[in-house]
Write an enzyme that holds these catalytic residues in place. Structure first.
Site, short mmCIF file in Angstrom:
data_model
loop_
_atom_site.label_atom_id
_atom_site.label_comp_id
_atom_site.label_asym_id
_atom_site.label_seq_id
_atom_site.Cartn_x
_atom_site.Cartn_y
_atom_site.Cartn_z
N GLU A 39 19.53 27.34 -20.99
CA GLU A 39 18.52 28.00 -20.33
C GLU A 39 17.15 27.63 -21.14
O GLU A 39 17.16 27.44 -22.26
CB GLU A 39 18.47 29.44 -20.44
CG GLU A 39 17.34 30.14 -19.46
CD GLU A 39 17.30 31.53 -19.71
OE1 GLU A 39 18.00 32.03 -20.44
OE2 GLU A 39 16.70 32.14 -18.79
N ARG A 264 31.72 30.67 -29.85
CA ARG A 264 30.61 30.13 -30.55
C ARG A 264 30.34 29.79 -31.96
O ARG A 264 31.23 30.28 -32.77
CB ARG A 264 29.34 30.72 -29.99
CG ARG A 264 29.35 32.23 -30.74
CD ARG A 264 28.16 33.19 -30.18
NE ARG A 264 26.89 32.44 -29.74
CZ ARG A 264 26.24 32.71 -28.68
NH1 ARG A 264 26.48 33.59 -27.85
NH2 ARG A 264 25.32 32.12 -28.56
N LYS A 274 18.87 33.77 -30.48
CA LYS A 274 17.82 33.12 -29.94
C LYS A 274 16.71 34.24 -30.11
O LYS A 274 15.69 33.94 -30.13
CB LYS A 274 18.08 32.70 -28.41
CG LYS A 274 17.17 31.53 -28.12
CD LYS A 274 17.41 30.97 -26.58
CE LYS A 274 17.84 29.67 -26.71
NZ LYS A 274 18.15 29.12 -25.18
#
Length: 560
Positions: A39, A264, A274
């Site tokens: 994204e 992850r 983020k």
RNA sequence: UGGGCCGUCGUUCAACGGCAGGACGACGGGUUCUGGCCCCGUUAAUCAAGGUUCGAAUCCUUGCGGCCCAGCCA
């Protein structure tokens, strides 16, 4: 990816590769087609490197394809700056999407069409409950949800409402399109998930063409399907969403990729969220997304981390479904391993102390031809000026050395790398009692750094000639490490290492005057340094990439 | 505590019913004109308890521990 053939030769068997092989063997898929779907709401970090290496690497290994697709379904958070940065970072890492750079927003028309189809099939409806009401109706993890009163609207009503949503007749939040699935599903994701919401916002690509935007769960599986993806590889937190991914594709009877989840990446002492990275940038705690202290790909690049090191790192950490936190030292190892083979050596002194060689003629300058790499002659060599006055590293002299100290001390003899053996005769102090200079004598017979009588010296020091050396700024960045035991401090900003940025004025040898930004050099024992774009010709600026292993420093630390 | 997922050296990934192995780290040694690189060695693990089996990290049961899900974020 554009690996050198030697890289990744030892591909370890993992559960993803096993499944892909099975899918190929069973004929479920004829070839492999993956995608990397960021994204564009921030810069990529090292966690994304794992996904990039996985997706592009798998495509390469199985002779398939990998797309780059921007998951740009939320105009509020996304910006063109981020898509530009992401493209650059993926390319830098070696991801080649060829002509397949896509956007979820490319498919807004198709996605809308599929939504009308779901409505016609009675599988989606327009709900007019408020966001709060929808939340209340959804139930909880332990209690079933209940159906919305609008759930039984007719196909005609739904179609009409949805078209008017698309036409922009309603305000944000007035209606949503939901899938009609099961309000009592034990999987909360399946309790009539939202497919479309009204958002009168400017999208970085489609502008104000759309007042409604698809949700991730709806857009992602369909984008995968449209692109002919075979294996949709994502992180573990999307496990619960797979049921919905499958439901939508089955409901529409479309090409059905296989979603596969993996753990992850977590890195010790490193911030990889983020949300927090945005906080660091927007709060001015760092100079930007590409600050060399940041764990972003652009930060790592600016610090001098080669893309090959990152790929090697990703190959070494492997991929599995168990939560894991990889030790930062593995990343450092990969950087050193790559840098050791690819960077030239040069001399620099970060904390200079003057050495006067009394036996060396005043005004004389001679040049020593020094190889740029100790093991690889293809790096060539350069002439390095030597004179009566030179600088050495302040920590390379000790007045009262402990027994295992191999460097310069009163009466001790050391080698100046590729130059002469010198012996310290006298320590000169300034008014404050600090060491101002060291008076030494040299052995002319040791010219070039070896003595004809074969006597050995334990220590070899790096040095620069006082007069001819150039000033340079060296930034000793520490990665933005976070305290592992934050204790009661709830703000992660309070847990960061405070001295992450320290700048020193160094002296470097003349050959380094015109280093290219991004180029790395090893300052002998000091470690690897990367020329920063901030520097100008004749006044280079270096960022420290990584230090070398230093048994002496460790020994000192242990003693302290 | 509803559902989903996961527990193997300090860390990470293997072993897929048949000798628990590699890498990083740590520790020790060799080599060296970088206390680097390189080389050699040492250290060290199957969450627990039952069961199935000639044989279990692997299959089954129960327990314990961890992660994810209740956005009109992704």
């Amino acid at each position: 990816m554009s690996h050198t053939p030697s890289e990744n030769e030892k591909v370890v068997q993992d559960f993803i590769r096993t499944r892909i092989k099975a899918d190929l063997a069973s004929g479920r898929f004829a070839s492999v087609h993956t995608r990397f779907p960021p994204e564009p709401n921030g810069y990529l970090h090292i966690g994304h490197a794992k996904s990039i290496c996985l997706n592009f690497g798998l495509a390469r290994e199985f002779d398939g394809k990998c797309n780059l697709r921007f998951d740009d379904t939320n105009p509020a958070k996304e910006e063109q700056e981020y898509v530009d940065a992401i493209r650059e970072d993926v390319r830098w890492l070696g991801g080649d999407w060829e002509d397949r750079g896509f956007y979820a927003s490319d498919y807004f028309d198709k996605l809308y069409g599929f939504a009308e189809r779901l409505i016609r099939d009675g599988k989606a409806y327009v709900d007019s409950l408020s966001a709060e009401e929808i939340r209340a109706y959804r139930g909880t993890l332990t209690e079933a949800g209940k159906e919305s009163p609008y759930r039984s609207r007719s196909v005609e009503q739904n179609l009409d409402l949805f078209r008017r949503m698309r036409a922009g007749e309603f305000k944000d939040g007035e209606h949503v399109l939901r899938a009609k699935i099961n309000m009592v599903s034990p999987n909360v994701v399946m309790r009539d998930p939202t497919l479309y919401r009204i958002r009168h916002a400017v999208h970085h690509r489609t502008g104000d063409a759309w007042p409604i935007y698809p949700m991730y769960d709806y857009a992602h599986c369909l984008s995968d399907s449209i692109e002919g993806i075979t294996h949709s590889i994502c992180t573990l937190e999307f496990e619960n969403n797979r049921e919905l991914y499958d439901w939508i594709l089955d409901a529409l009877k479309l090409h059905h990729p296989q979603q596969i989840e993996f753990a992850r990446l977590n890195l010790t002492r490193t911030v990889l969220s983020k949300r927090k990275l945005i906080q660091l940038v927007q709060g001015g705690h760092v100079r930007g997304w590409d600050d060399p202290r940041m764990p972003t790909l652009s930060g790592l690049r600016r610090r001098g981390c080669p893309p090959e090191a990152l790929r090697e790192f990703c190959a070494r950490i492997g991929v599995a479904r168990a939560d894991s936190t990889v030790d930062y030292s593995l990343l450092e190892f990969c950087m050193r391993e790559r840098l050791n083979a690819t960077t030239r050596r040069a001399m620099a002194v970060l904390d200079p102390v003057k050495v006067v060689i009394e036996t060396y003629p005043e005004g004389q300058v001679e040049h020593f031809d020094m190889p740029f790499h100790p093991e690889d002659s293809s790096f060539g060599s350069r002439p390095v000026p030597f004179a009566r006055e030179i600088y050495i590293e302040r920590e390379d002299f000790m007045e009262n050395p402990p027994s295992k100290y191999y460097r310069l001390a009163p009466g001790a003899e050391v080698r100046l790398r590729y130059a002469y053996y010198i012996t310290c005769k006298e320590v000169v102090r300034n008014a404050d009692g600090e060491i101002a200079e060291l008076r030494c004598v040299h052995d002319p017979a040791s010219r070039g750094g070896a003595s004809p009588d074969g006597r050995k010296v334990k220590g070899t020091l790096h040095w620069v000639a006082a007069e001819t050396s150039l000033p340079a700024e060296v930034r000793l960045h520490e990665p933005l490490f976070v305290d592992e035991n934050p204790g009661a401090r709830e703000n992660f900003l309070d847990c960061l290492n405070p001295d992450s940025l320290r700048t020193v004025g160094a002296r470097i040898e003349p050959a380094l005057a015109d280093m290219r930004a991004g180029e790395c050099v090893q300052f002998e024992r000091l470690g690897y340094f990367c020329a920063d774009p901030d520097g100008s010709p004749g006044a280079p600026v270096f960022n420290r990439t990584v230090t070398l292993k230093d048994p002496w420093a460790k020994q000192q630390k242990r003693g302290a």
